[in-house]
Design a protein around this motif. Structure first.
Motif, PDB file in Angstrom:
ATOM      1  N   ASN A   1       0.795  -1.226   0.000  1.00 13.50           N
ATOM      2  CA  ASN A   1       0.000   0.000   0.000  1.00 13.50           C
ATOM      3  C   ASN A   1       0.825   1.273   0.000  1.00 13.50           C
ATOM      4  O   ASN A   1       0.400   2.295  -0.505  1.00 13.50           O
ATOM      5  N   HIS A   2       2.010   1.185   0.579  1.00 12.80           N
ATOM      6  CA  HIS A   2       2.782   2.422   0.768  1.00 12.80           C
ATOM      7  C   HIS A   2       4.155   2.399   0.129  1.00 12.80           C
ATOM      8  O   HIS A   2       4.854   3.411   0.138  1.00 12.80           O
ATOM      9  N   GLY A   3       4.558   1.260  -0.356  1.00 10.70           N
ATOM     10  CA  GLY A   3       5.895   1.173  -0.933  1.00 10.70           C
ATOM     11  C   GLY A   3       6.943   0.947   0.134  1.00 10.70           C
ATOM     12  O   GLY A   3       6.656   0.955   1.324  1.00 10.70           O
ATOM     13  N   GLU A   4       8.170   0.734  -0.320  1.00  8.48           N
ATOM     14  CA  GLU A   4       9.245   0.466   0.625  1.00  8.48           C
ATOM     15  C   GLU A   4      10.118   1.690   0.827  1.00  8.48           C
ATOM     16  O   GLU A   4       9.995   2.685   0.127  1.00  8.48           O
ATOM     17  N   GLY A   5      11.008   1.584   1.787  1.00 10.58           N
ATOM     18  CA  GLY A   5      11.877   2.706   2.122  1.00 10.58           C
ATOM     19  C   GLY A   5      11.480   3.313   3.462  1.00 10.58           C
ATOM     20  O   GLY A   5      10.430   2.989   4.016  1.00 10.58           O
ATOM     21  N   ARG A   6      12.328   4.167   3.984  1.00 14.54           N
ATOM     22  CA  ARG A   6      12.112   4.767   5.304  1.00 14.54           C
ATOM     23  C   ARG A   6      11.732   3.671   6.295  1.00 14.54           C
ATOM     24  O   ARG A   6      10.662   3.687   6.904  1.00 14.54           O
TER      25      ARG A   6
ATOM     26  N   ASN B  18      12.556   2.580   9.267  1.00 12.77           N
ATOM     27  CA  ASN B  18      12.221   2.753  10.685  1.00 12.77           C
ATOM     28  C   ASN B  18      10.781   3.218  10.863  1.00 12.77           C
ATOM     29  O   ASN B  18      10.031   2.668  11.665  1.00 12.77           O
ATOM     30  N   SER B  19      10.421   4.216  10.097  1.00  9.62           N
ATOM     31  CA  SER B  19       9.048   4.702  10.212  1.00  9.62           C
ATOM     32  C   SER B  19       8.072   3.682   9.652  1.00  9.62           C
ATOM     33  O   SER B  19       6.950   3.541  10.138  1.00  9.62           O
ATOM     34  N   LEU B  20       8.529   2.967   8.616  1.00  9.78           N
ATOM     35  CA  LEU B  20       7.690   1.897   8.055  1.00  9.78           C
ATOM     36  C   LEU B  20       7.362   0.857   9.130  1.00  9.78           C
ATOM     37  O   LEU B  20       6.213   0.425   9.266  1.00  9.78           O
ATOM     38  N   ALA B  21       8.399   0.490   9.876  1.00  7.80           N
ATOM     39  CA  ALA B  21       8.197  -0.527  10.918  1.00  7.80           C
ATOM     40  C   ALA B  21       7.166  -0.051  11.938  1.00  7.80           C
ATOM     41  O   ALA B  21       6.271  -0.810  12.344  1.00  7.80           O
ATOM     42  N   ARG B  22       7.292   1.210  12.323  1.00 12.19           N
ATOM     43  CA  ARG B  22       6.333   1.750  13.305  1.00 12.19           C
ATOM     44  C   ARG B  22       4.935   1.818  12.723  1.00 12.19           C
ATOM     45  O   ARG B  22       3.963   1.377  13.331  1.00 12.19           O
ATOM     46  N   SER B  23       4.851   2.373  11.504  1.00 10.35           N
ATOM     47  CA  SER B  23       3.538   2.565  10.890  1.00 10.35           C
ATOM     48  C   SER B  23       2.826   1.248  10.631  1.00 10.35           C
ATOM     49  O   SER B  23       1.608   1.168  10.674  1.00 10.35           O
ATOM     50  N   ALA B  24       3.612   0.238  10.316  1.00  7.55           N
ATOM     51  CA  ALA B  24       3.015  -1.071  10.018  1.00  7.55           C
ATOM     52  C   ALA B  24       2.657  -1.824  11.293  1.00  7.55           C
ATOM     53  O   ALA B  24       2.106  -2.918  11.234  1.00  7.55           O
ATOM     54  N   GLY B  25       2.982  -1.227  12.414  1.00  8.64           N
ATOM     55  CA  GLY B  25       2.670  -1.877  13.678  1.00  8.64           C
ATOM     56  C   GLY B  25       3.592  -3.035  14.009  1.00  8.64           C
ATOM     57  O   GLY B  25       3.247  -3.912  14.810  1.00  8.64           O
ATOM     58  N   LEU B  26       4.756  -3.028  13.382  1.00 12.51           N
ATOM     59  CA  LEU B  26       5.708  -4.110  13.624  1.00 12.51           C
ATOM     60  C   LEU B  26       6.654  -3.727  14.749  1.00 12.51           C
ATOM     61  O   LEU B  26       7.224  -2.644  14.737  1.00 12.51           O
ATOM     62  N   LYS B  27       6.806  -4.593  15.668  1.00 11.10           N
ATOM     63  CA  LYS B  27       7.749  -4.332  16.758  1.00 11.10           C
ATOM     64  C   LYS B  27       9.123  -4.843  16.357  1.00 11.10           C
ATOM     65  O   LYS B  27       9.714  -5.724  16.999  1.00 11.10           O
TER      66      LYS B  27
ATOM     67  N   GLY C  90      22.077   0.778  -8.661  1.00  5.71           N
ATOM     68  CA  GLY C  90      22.748  -0.508  -8.659  1.00  5.71           C
ATOM     69  C   GLY C  90      22.569  -1.326  -7.397  1.00  5.71           C
ATOM     70  O   GLY C  90      22.891  -2.496  -7.373  1.00  5.71           O
ATOM     71  N   ALA C  91      22.058  -0.732  -6.350  1.00  2.00           N
ATOM     72  CA  ALA C  91      21.918  -1.478  -5.115  1.00  2.00           C
ATOM     73  C   ALA C  91      20.904  -2.592  -5.287  1.00  2.00           C
ATOM     74  O   ALA C  91      20.009  -2.520  -6.109  1.00  2.00           O
ATOM     75  N   SER C  92      21.065  -3.615  -4.480  1.00  2.00           N
ATOM     76  CA  SER C  92      20.254  -4.801  -4.673  1.00  2.00           C
ATOM     77  C   SER C  92      18.770  -4.507  -4.553  1.00  2.00           C
ATOM     78  O   SER C  92      17.963  -5.085  -5.241  1.00  2.00           O
ATOM     79  N   SER C  93      18.414  -3.609  -3.690  1.00  2.00           N
ATOM     80  CA  SER C  93      16.999  -3.367  -3.488  1.00  2.00           C
ATOM     81  C   SER C  93      16.370  -2.716  -4.705  1.00  2.00           C
ATOM     82  O   SER C  93      15.207  -2.894  -4.981  1.00  2.00           O
ATOM     83  N   ASP C  94      17.145  -1.983  -5.457  1.00  2.00           N
ATOM     84  CA  ASP C  94      16.584  -1.276  -6.591  1.00  2.00           C
ATOM     85  C   ASP C  94      16.701  -2.058  -7.880  1.00  2.00           C
ATOM     86  O   ASP C  94      15.930  -1.862  -8.800  1.00  2.00           O
ATOM     87  N   SER C  95      17.695  -2.906  -7.956  1.00  4.86           N
ATOM     88  CA  SER C  95      17.967  -3.566  -9.214  1.00  4.86           C
ATOM     89  C   SER C  95      16.827  -4.451  -9.668  1.00  4.86           C
ATOM     90  O   SER C  95      16.534  -4.542 -10.839  1.00  4.86           O
ATOM     91  N   PHE C  96      16.211  -5.116  -8.738  1.00  2.00           N
ATOM     92  CA  PHE C  96      15.212  -6.093  -9.124  1.00  2.00           C
ATOM     93  C   PHE C  96      13.890  -5.851  -8.413  1.00  2.00           C
ATOM     94  O   PHE C  96      13.006  -6.674  -8.431  1.00  2.00           O
ATOM     95  N   GLY C  97      13.801  -4.725  -7.813  1.00  5.14           N
ATOM     96  CA  GLY C  97      12.695  -4.497  -6.892  1.00  5.14           C
ATOM     97  C   GLY C  97      11.293  -4.705  -7.437  1.00  5.14           C
ATOM     98  O   GLY C  97      10.442  -5.269  -6.773  1.00  5.14           O
ATOM     99  N   THR C  98      11.008  -4.263  -8.642  1.00  6.84           N
ATOM    100  CA  THR C  98       9.621  -4.308  -9.073  1.00  6.84           C
ATOM    101  C   THR C  98       9.466  -4.842 -10.477  1.00  6.84           C
ATOM    102  O   THR C  98       8.450  -4.662 -11.105  1.00  6.84           O
ATOM    103  N   GLN C  99      10.468  -5.538 -10.953  1.00  5.95           N
ATOM    104  CA  GLN C  99      10.406  -5.849 -12.366  1.00  5.95           C
ATOM    105  C   GLN C  99       9.598  -7.096 -12.695  1.00  5.95           C
ATOM    106  O   GLN C  99       9.226  -7.296 -13.832  1.00  5.95           O
ATOM    107  N   VAL C 100       9.298  -7.880 -11.729  1.00  4.44           N
ATOM    108  CA  VAL C 100       8.613  -9.122 -12.049  1.00  4.44           C
ATOM    109  C   VAL C 100       7.121  -9.029 -11.848  1.00  4.44           C
ATOM    110  O   VAL C 100       6.342  -9.342 -12.715  1.00  4.44           O
TER     111      VAL C 100
END
Length: 340
Positions: free
Chosen positions: A45-50, A52-61, A239-249
């Motif tokens: 719903n919100h995409g990846e990145g940030r 720390n805040s993602l963890a909080r917002s998602a309610g993940l401890k 070139g970082a791993s998270s970006d190289s293949f992140g959404t291509q499939v």
DNA sequence: AAGATCAGCAACCGCCAATAC
DNA sequence: TGTATTGGCGGTTGCTGATCT
């Protein structure tokens, strides 16, 4: 090492260096299905990145780092799992020879594989062999053994598999044996792998200081590597791993849907759901050739000594999964003696 | 059958560079 | 410009299932 908690699956933190209330609640250890779903849904719903805040917002401890790692190494839809193929092994050996422990860089050229997976492969398999041979994994002795023995052996096995596939498909005749002859010759900046397959067809590929080139490429007919794949060049800004293949499939929302339906259908019975199975097909379409050729001049060997002897592997009778059987260890011994 | 050992791998850690403020 | 935060990386740990004794 500083211990802030325990690695139990359902533990909360037993903290020795507590800095905030939040840290007291941080979970560690294996991820649960619920946590995975929460992370997948949030990213859908919100995409990846940030993170720390993602963890909080998602309610993940969890820490942001933990979330990022879980996503990149496991939940990402395009993570390719399962055994490292022969082609991938060959590529890992070659790239490690070139770059050393630059796992993320190596991972860029093995689509769908994570740096963690490659690192684990190296540590569990390759270093094990070095240990068995009682030599350092970084020693010239072991590197030469990889270059002159192990890698040609892999090539042989790749072509044997390809030949077997071809033979069976063609006439249902007996499967290929590992009787092919592999020779390696080095001339300045060019290394040539040459072998005859079971149909007595000459196959070879050359590795230059530039790209790898294939002649009569039976090696490329392996069904595991067909189709096409795009990768991100190493000098790309993404070139970082998270970006190289992140959404291509596949879109993450699809992952979430499939994952949900699979879970509700009772197909996940442990803490390690495997959503990527739905996308495995996409990754079975990868091109080995695409993987090993690149604008940056991949797959070139380090300079070798001139007058490198041709090595005939026809009498190396390994047909099992492991290369370092007794025979080959003896061969390695002889090889070492001649090159010390 | 039970304990010991091994192998594979997920997850964590510390460090460092890049980016944001 | 300095500090805080974030992201990325390589190294390491420890859990778990498989295999061995």
């Amino acid at each position: 090492m500083e211990v802030k908690g325990i690695r139990a699956s359902n533990s909360t933190t037993t903290t020795t260096t507590i800095q905030s209330e939040d840290e007291m609640d941080l979970r560690r250890g294996p991820w649960t299905v619920d946590e995975d779903l929460a992370l997948i849904n949030y990213i859908a719903n919100h995409g990846e990145g940030r993170w720390n805040s993602l963890a909080r917002s998602a309610g993940l401890k969890r820490t942001g780092k933990s979330c990022r790692l879980r996503w990149l190494n496991y939940l990402r839809p395009d993570v390719r799992r399962g055994n490292i193929t022969l082609e991938e092994q060959l590529l890992i050996l070659e790239l490690h020879g070139r770059w050393g422990n630059r796992w993320s860089k190596i991972a860029q050229y093995l689509p769908g594989r994570t740096d963690n997976e490659i690192k684990n492969y190296w540590r569990t398999r390759v270093q094990k062999h070095a240990k068995q041979l009682k030599c350092d994994v970084n020693s010239k002795q072991f590197k030469d053994a990889m270059r002159y023995l192990w890698m040609p052996r892999l090539v042989e096995r790749i072509q044997a598999a390809a030949a077997a596939t071809t033979t069976v498909a063609a006439a249902g005749s007996p499967t290929a044996s590992a009787s092919a002859t592999t020779t390696i010759t080095t001339n300045n900046n060019t290394t040539t792998y040459n072998y005859y397959d079971n149909n007595n067809l000459n196959n070879s590929f050359e590795v230059h200081s530039g790209n790898m080139m294939v002649r009569n490429p039976t090696i490329m007919n392996n069904n595991n590597f067909c189709g096409s794949h795009s990768y991100t060049p190493e000098n790309s800004s993404t070139g970082a791993s998270s970006d190289s293949f992140g959404t291509q499939v596949s879109p993450v929302s699809d992952l979430t849907q499939d994952y949900y339906s699979n879970v509700t259908a009772g197909n996940n019975n442990n803490n390690n759901p495997n959503p990527d199975q739905y996308y495995q097909q996409a990754h079975d379409q990868l091109s080995f050739l695409d993987c090993i050729t690149s604008p940056s001049g991949l797959f070139d060997f380090q300079p070798m000594e001139p007058n490198t002897p041709w090595i005939n592997l026809s009498n190396v009778g390994d047909t099992s999964n492991g290369f370092w059987n007794v025979e080959n260890m003896l061969l390695f011994q002889q090889f070492s003696d001649n090159n010390m």
